[in-house]
Design a protein around this motif. Structure first.
Motif, PDB file in Angstrom:
ATOM      1  N   THR A 173       0.757  -1.093  -0.031  1.00 45.64           N
ATOM      2  CA  THR A 173       0.176  -0.161   0.132  1.00 45.64           C
ATOM      3  C   THR A 173       0.843   1.061   0.094  1.00 45.64           C
ATOM      4  O   THR A 173       1.929   1.249   0.684  1.00 45.64           O
ATOM      5  CB  THR A 173      -0.911   0.282   1.114  1.00 45.64           C
ATOM      6  N   VAL A 174       0.537   2.312  -0.946  1.00 45.56           N
ATOM      7  CA  VAL A 174       1.388   3.625  -0.920  1.00 45.56           C
ATOM      8  C   VAL A 174       0.499   4.416   0.120  1.00 45.56           C
ATOM      9  O   VAL A 174      -0.752   4.553   0.092  1.00 45.56           O
ATOM     10  CB  VAL A 174       1.156   4.079  -2.201  1.00 45.56           C
ATOM     11  N   LEU A 175       1.445   5.210   0.964  1.00 49.27           N
ATOM     12  CA  LEU A 175       0.946   5.965   2.206  1.00 49.27           C
ATOM     13  C   LEU A 175       1.289   7.354   1.955  1.00 49.27           C
ATOM     14  O   LEU A 175       2.591   7.519   1.733  1.00 49.27           O
ATOM     15  CB  LEU A 175       1.286   5.698   3.364  1.00 49.27           C
ATOM     16  N   VAL A 176       0.448   8.428   1.587  1.00 49.93           N
ATOM     17  CA  VAL A 176       0.919   9.562   1.347  1.00 49.93           C
ATOM     18  C   VAL A 176       0.590  10.668   2.475  1.00 49.93           C
ATOM     19  O   VAL A 176      -0.654  10.726   2.854  1.00 49.93           O
ATOM     20  CB  VAL A 176       0.376  10.171  -0.078  1.00 49.93           C
ATOM     21  N   ASP A 177       1.402  11.104   3.276  1.00 50.20           N
ATOM     22  CA  ASP A 177       1.436  11.883   4.465  1.00 50.20           C
ATOM     23  C   ASP A 177       1.664  13.368   3.895  1.00 50.20           C
ATOM     24  O   ASP A 177       2.409  13.988   3.659  1.00 50.20           O
ATOM     25  CB  ASP A 177       2.537  11.753   5.339  1.00 50.20           C
ATOM     26  N   GLN A 178       0.445  14.087   4.326  1.00 47.88           N
ATOM     27  CA  GLN A 178       0.200  15.701   3.819  1.00 47.88           C
ATOM     28  C   GLN A 178       0.770  16.691   4.767  1.00 47.88           C
ATOM     29  O   GLN A 178       0.606  17.715   4.502  1.00 47.88           O
ATOM     30  CB  GLN A 178      -1.018  15.904   3.100  1.00 47.88           C
ATOM     31  N   ALA A 179       1.217  15.964   5.750  1.00 48.46           N
ATOM     32  CA  ALA A 179       1.520  16.998   6.970  1.00 48.46           C
ATOM     33  C   ALA A 179       3.031  17.416   6.521  1.00 48.46           C
ATOM     34  O   ALA A 179       3.891  16.575   6.027  1.00 48.46           O
ATOM     35  CB  ALA A 179       1.776  16.270   8.096  1.00 48.46           C
ATOM     36  N   ILE A 180       3.358  18.582   6.824  1.00 53.35           N
ATOM     37  CA  ILE A 180       4.658  19.359   6.602  1.00 53.35           C
ATOM     38  C   ILE A 180       5.689  18.562   7.376  1.00 53.35           C
ATOM     39  O   ILE A 180       5.750  18.726   8.620  1.00 53.35           O
ATOM     40  CB  ILE A 180       4.846  20.614   6.552  1.00 53.35           C
ATOM     41  N   PRO A 181       6.874  18.091   6.980  1.00 48.27           N
ATOM     42  CA  PRO A 181       7.327  17.833   5.611  1.00 48.27           C
ATOM     43  C   PRO A 181       6.499  16.556   5.051  1.00 48.27           C
ATOM     44  O   PRO A 181       6.385  15.705   5.614  1.00 48.27           O
ATOM     45  CB  PRO A 181       8.788  17.617   5.699  1.00 48.27           C
ATOM     46  N   GLU A 182       5.908  16.692   3.960  1.00 46.97           N
ATOM     47  CA  GLU A 182       5.206  15.689   3.267  1.00 46.97           C
ATOM     48  C   GLU A 182       5.942  14.457   2.725  1.00 46.97           C
ATOM     49  O   GLU A 182       7.219  14.665   2.492  1.00 46.97           O
ATOM     50  CB  GLU A 182       4.506  16.102   1.912  1.00 46.97           C
ATOM     51  N   ARG A 183       5.604  13.277   3.132  1.00 47.05           N
ATOM     52  CA  ARG A 183       6.337  12.220   2.963  1.00 47.05           C
ATOM     53  C   ARG A 183       5.512  11.060   2.138  1.00 47.05           C
ATOM     54  O   ARG A 183       4.385  10.895   2.350  1.00 47.05           O
ATOM     55  CB  ARG A 183       6.726  11.488   4.177  1.00 47.05           C
ATOM     56  N   LEU A 184       6.157  10.222   1.278  1.00 45.36           N
ATOM     57  CA  LEU A 184       5.265   8.919   0.863  1.00 45.36           C
ATOM     58  C   LEU A 184       6.037   7.871   1.131  1.00 45.36           C
ATOM     59  O   LEU A 184       7.387   7.736   1.194  1.00 45.36           O
ATOM     60  CB  LEU A 184       5.446   9.183  -0.600  1.00 45.36           C
ATOM     61  N   ARG A 185       5.288   6.735   1.528  1.00 46.39           N
ATOM     62  CA  ARG A 185       6.014   5.645   2.193  1.00 46.39           C
ATOM     63  C   ARG A 185       5.146   4.374   1.275  1.00 46.39           C
ATOM     64  O   ARG A 185       4.042   4.587   1.009  1.00 46.39           O
ATOM     65  CB  ARG A 185       5.711   5.320   3.575  1.00 46.39           C
ATOM     66  N   VAL A 186       5.743   3.489   1.397  1.00 49.13           N
ATOM     67  CA  VAL A 186       5.222   2.190   0.445  1.00 49.13           C
ATOM     68  C   VAL A 186       5.402   0.975   1.900  1.00 49.13           C
ATOM     69  O   VAL A 186       6.532   0.765   2.223  1.00 49.13           O
ATOM     70  CB  VAL A 186       5.928   1.615  -0.534  1.00 49.13           C
ATOM     71  N   TRP A 187       4.290   0.921   2.219  1.00 46.19           N
ATOM     72  CA  TRP A 187       4.217  -0.322   3.133  1.00 46.19           C
ATOM     73  C   TRP A 187       3.984  -1.799   2.771  1.00 46.19           C
ATOM     74  O   TRP A 187       3.221  -1.970   1.579  1.00 46.19           O
ATOM     75  CB  TRP A 187       2.921   0.093   4.151  1.00 46.19           C
TER      76      TRP A 187
END
Length: 303
Positions: A173-187
């Protein structure tokens, strides 16, 4: 963060008593859902539909015993992050009965399943999770990738079960965190976060759509054009590693001096090499969870 320990048990006609089933429920690992109430419900089920009387094509929003049976089959083949533990195992060489599920209970494969996935999971309903799993199955077996479960897909699932043909890739699953600083994670199921990078999402007047989506179109390279947040048209050629997940919004590579803050027209932009890595880790049907703007990933239990 580990899940709490409630477990849902699916009531399907069986030989075990309710007390024995309750004992199993109290000692099993956790997975969201509930069917214990059915133990004391005298009303006849309206979900035990035969494949003949059920709709020929199942899609998002459909409910009932056939959908539960579909989830059991997809889980057996490795297309879901959970497993159905049947009390009395069935022989896969027999024809699949989509109207009847053996007595059993659901458990998560991993203790750190992302909260967005846990919240969206409903074994009795065809959700975005189901759609993504079906799309991955279709892509693996050369079927039209649309996320619908019709007679051809059901027959392919039956054959895959009989032959023991499991998913080609781990569940991710791809997880996109829109809190600053924005991050994308692959779980990844069983391993946790296997890749992480800075990203940039949509500016306030062209926001990236929050929620749970599925990758439905992929192009290794393409021209992207449209109307930007300023109202002016734009056209960018040779955009690499493009995976669409919601309308015209996609994860893709795009060169910028820096990342970590909203600055796109709605897409999730990544450094080129990071975009290539995400491309390699994902495929048709991969879930994309976009957090609401300003919500931190830790608050959504992404790790």
């Amino acid at each position: 963060m580990r899940d709490p320990r409630p477990v849902f048990v699916h009531l399907a006609r069986g030989l075990l008593s309710a007390s024995a089933l309750l004992c199993m429920w109290l000692s099993a690992p956790a997975c969201k859902g509930a069917a214990l109430a059915g133990l004391n419900d005298p009303r006849p089920s309206n979900t035990a539909l035969s494949d003949r009387s059920a709709p020929r094509v199942w899609t998002v929003g459909d409910r009932g015993e056939p959908i539960w049976a579909l989830h059991v089959a997809l889980a057996e083949l490795g297309y879901l992050p959970c497993r159905y533990r049947a009390v009395i195992p069935t022989d896969r060489l027999y024809a699949k009965n989509w109207a009847l599920v053996p007595m059993g209970y659901w458990t998560w494969n991993s203790p750190d399943v992302p909260l967005d996935v846990r919240r969206a999971w409903d074994p009795d309903q065809y959700t975005e999770i189901t759609k993504g799993a079906v799309m991955q199955f279709e892509a693996d077996h050369g079927l039209r990738v649309d996320g619908y479960t019709g007679p051809r897909v059901r027959r392919a699932i039956e054959l895959a079960r009989a032959l023991g043909l499991t998913a080609r890739n781990p569940y991710r699953t791809v997880l996109v965190d829109q809190a600053i600083p924005e991050r994308l994670r692959v779980w990844e199921d069983g391993r946790g976060v296997v890749f992480e990078t800075a990203c940039s999402t949509g500016v306030p007047n062209a926001p990236t759509q929050p929620g749970l989506h599925t990758i439905f179109l992929r192009n290794r390279e393409q021209t992207m054009q449209g109307i930007g947040p300023s109202g002016r048209p734009y056209r960018v050629e040779h955009v690499p590693y493009v995976s669409f997940f919601y309308g015209e919004q996609a994860i893709h590579g795009f060169e910028r001096p820096s990342y970590g803050k909203p600055q796109s027209a709605g897409c999730v932009e990544l450094p080129i090499q990071a975009a290539k890595r995400v491309w390699d880790l994902t495929g048709y049907g991969t879930l994309v969870a976009i957090s609401p703007l300003g919500i931190r990933g830790s608050e959504l239990d992404y790790s």
